[in-house]
Structure formats: structure tokens, C-alpha cells
Design a protein around this motif. Sequence first.
Motif, PDB file in Angstrom:
ATOM      1  N   GLY A  28       0.785  -1.236   0.000  1.00 53.46           N
ATOM      2  CA  GLY A  28       0.000   0.000   0.000  1.00 53.46           C
ATOM      3  C   GLY A  28       0.811   1.277   0.000  1.00 53.46           C
ATOM      4  O   GLY A  28       0.340   2.302   0.522  1.00 53.46           O
ATOM      5  N   GLU A  29       2.006   1.272  -0.597  1.00 54.20           N
ATOM      6  CA  GLU A  29       2.846   2.468  -0.627  1.00 54.20           C
ATOM      7  C   GLU A  29       2.410   3.422  -1.737  1.00 54.20           C
ATOM      8  O   GLU A  29       1.897   3.005  -2.776  1.00 54.20           O
ATOM      9  N   SER A  30       2.652   4.710  -1.520  1.00 58.03           N
ATOM     10  CA  SER A  30       2.365   5.721  -2.536  1.00 58.03           C
ATOM     11  C   SER A  30       3.450   5.711  -3.612  1.00 58.03           C
ATOM     12  O   SER A  30       4.623   5.469  -3.318  1.00 58.03           O
TER      13      SER A  30
ATOM     14  N   GLU B 233      -0.692   8.347  -6.244  1.00 57.09           N
ATOM     15  CA  GLU B 233      -1.405   7.090  -6.444  1.00 57.09           C
ATOM     16  C   GLU B 233      -0.853   6.027  -5.487  1.00 57.09           C
ATOM     17  O   GLU B 233       0.304   6.086  -5.064  1.00 57.09           O
ATOM     18  N   THR B 234      -1.702   5.045  -5.151  1.00 59.07           N
ATOM     19  CA  THR B 234      -1.330   4.011  -4.190  1.00 59.07           C
ATOM     20  C   THR B 234      -1.148   2.666  -4.879  1.00 59.07           C
ATOM     21  O   THR B 234      -1.944   2.294  -5.742  1.00 59.07           O
ATOM     22  N   SER B 235      -0.114   1.944  -4.482  1.00 63.85           N
ATOM     23  CA  SER B 235       0.186   0.638  -5.067  1.00 63.85           C
ATOM     24  C   SER B 235      -0.374  -0.485  -4.199  1.00 63.85           C
ATOM     25  O   SER B 235      -0.815  -0.266  -3.063  1.00 63.85           O
TER      26      SER B 235
ATOM     27  N   TYR C 298       6.520  -0.785  -8.085  1.00 68.65           N
ATOM     28  CA  TYR C 298       5.174  -0.869  -7.520  1.00 68.65           C
ATOM     29  C   TYR C 298       4.314  -1.792  -8.382  1.00 68.65           C
ATOM     30  O   TYR C 298       4.359  -1.715  -9.612  1.00 68.65           O
TER      31      TYR C 298
END
Length: 290
Positions: free
Chosen positions: A106-108, A129-131, A161
Motif C-alpha cells: 500500500g505504498e504511494s 497514487e497508491t500501489s 510498484y
Amino acid sequence: MREHEPTLVDRLAVDLAAVRWPEPAEIRARARRRTRRQLAGAAVALVLVVGGVAAVLGPTNGAAPPPVAVPVVDPGPRGEIPPEALLQPADLREQSGPPLTASDLGESIRLDDHLGACRTDQGQSTRWETSLWSRSQAILRDRPDGDDHPPSDLLVGQDIYRVTPEVAGRFFRGLEQLVAPCAAWRSVGPIEWQGRTITAEAVHNWALVDRDFVGDEAALLRHSVSQPRDRATGELLGEVSRSSTTSLAIVRVGDLVTVIVPGAAMSDDELRRLARVAATRMCPAANPSC
């Protein structure tokens, strides 16, 4: 001769190179957590296999068991990103030590914190955006054991990502809109100069200088900083005509997006070469693979 004092550009160059990577203890802790997840998954798989064998070898009233067809099952979508998907030290032209790596959920998808500051200063959204999954690394210049690594030892920083198709499409479609407000951002702030604090200014510029040169989608983002000047007098600070320019590469292969940030001066041609190598390494781990 008076010793050269650090200029605003010098400080910015240090800031750009000083990427914070997890401490070794934190990396080991994350590795242990990943190992526990992998062992748990292996235990579940073992239970399923044993259960399947028990069903096949169950009683059949004395008759020989019928032949069992073994279906060919396509592997499921890949989740966590393997280390092999990252650039390797051998891909660089300079001698380096083992990379520092970490993975997360959930990293940006962050490109440049200075770009975020530019957008915030102009009242623009800075939501990244979030991965789903991510893996990061820092490849450092090789030094003897026990020697400290200054920020200038960072050769390449890389993030990969795994994203949904919606995020991938939105991210690359929005790159022009992301950088457009920062084509000529005037940054103003205090600095120490010749024993006194003055207010200086420098102009930052971000521009997309190349697109779609590798992978499914790609972009080369260049950040330039002008020579700073004293805001009160207009005097240029530091060496004449001094400026700072850095670039980063963004590449998508399937559902994987990587951001490659050189830690030291690197030509755009060399950065494109690394981007092509990165795309090749990402292929087996992407959904779909290539």
C-alpha cells in the motif's frame, strides 16, 4: 583564499541525494515478516496437497483406483515483487556493494518530494497514487567494510510498484498535468551566506523530456534548479552560471511501475539504458509476463 561556502544549489543537491533508506535492523525485521508469510503460505499448500493425496488413496472397496488426471493449472496472478525484478549491481557501470532492499504494502507512488512541495505551494493536490505491493532498493558505491557511506555514495535508488490497471492508466495519463504547474516554480527561503542569513530565491523547472522509449509506457522527468540569487539585491550566489539538473525514469511493464532515481550525475542516455535493463528484469514478474 576564502573557503567556498555551500550555496543553495549545493544544499539542494545534497537533499536530492540524501534518500533515506531503512536501517539494516528494519530491513531484517521486514524480511522476517515476509518469511513468516511465505512459510504460512507453504503450510497451507502442504495441507492442500496432503488432503488431495488422502482423497486419491482412500478406500475403493478393493477395486483398483481409476487413473487420476492431473490438470494443468495456470499460475495465479503474481503478488509480492521478487528481488530479481530489481536492477542488479552488475547492471551499473560503477563498482557497487550489495543493495539495500525492502518491500511493503500500500505504498504511494512518489516521484519527487520537491515536486510535491511545488504543487502544495501553489494550492495544488499532492495526492500520490497508491500501489498494492512495492519493493525498493538503494545501490551504493562499494567501500571497504566498516567505512561510512556519505549521501554521495548513492548510485541508484529504485522503487517498483504493483498496481491495478486503473491506477496504471490514471498515473501515466496524469503525468503532464502533474508537472505542468511546476514549469517555473520560484522557491524562496532563508539561507546562510557569508556569515549572515539572507532570503534567496531559485527557479525550479520540471519537464517531461521523453515518452514511451521502453516497456509498455515510459517517461523521463527532468528537474532543473537555477543559480540562486539574493532576493533583496539580485546578486547571484555561488559560482557564475551554476545550476543543477537531475532526471528520473518511470517505466511500466504490465502491472509493474518502476521509478529509477540516479543518486549522482548521470546522463539521460545512461538513464535510458538502465530503464531498458529494468524493463527486461521486470518482465517475468509482471502480470501478464513478457
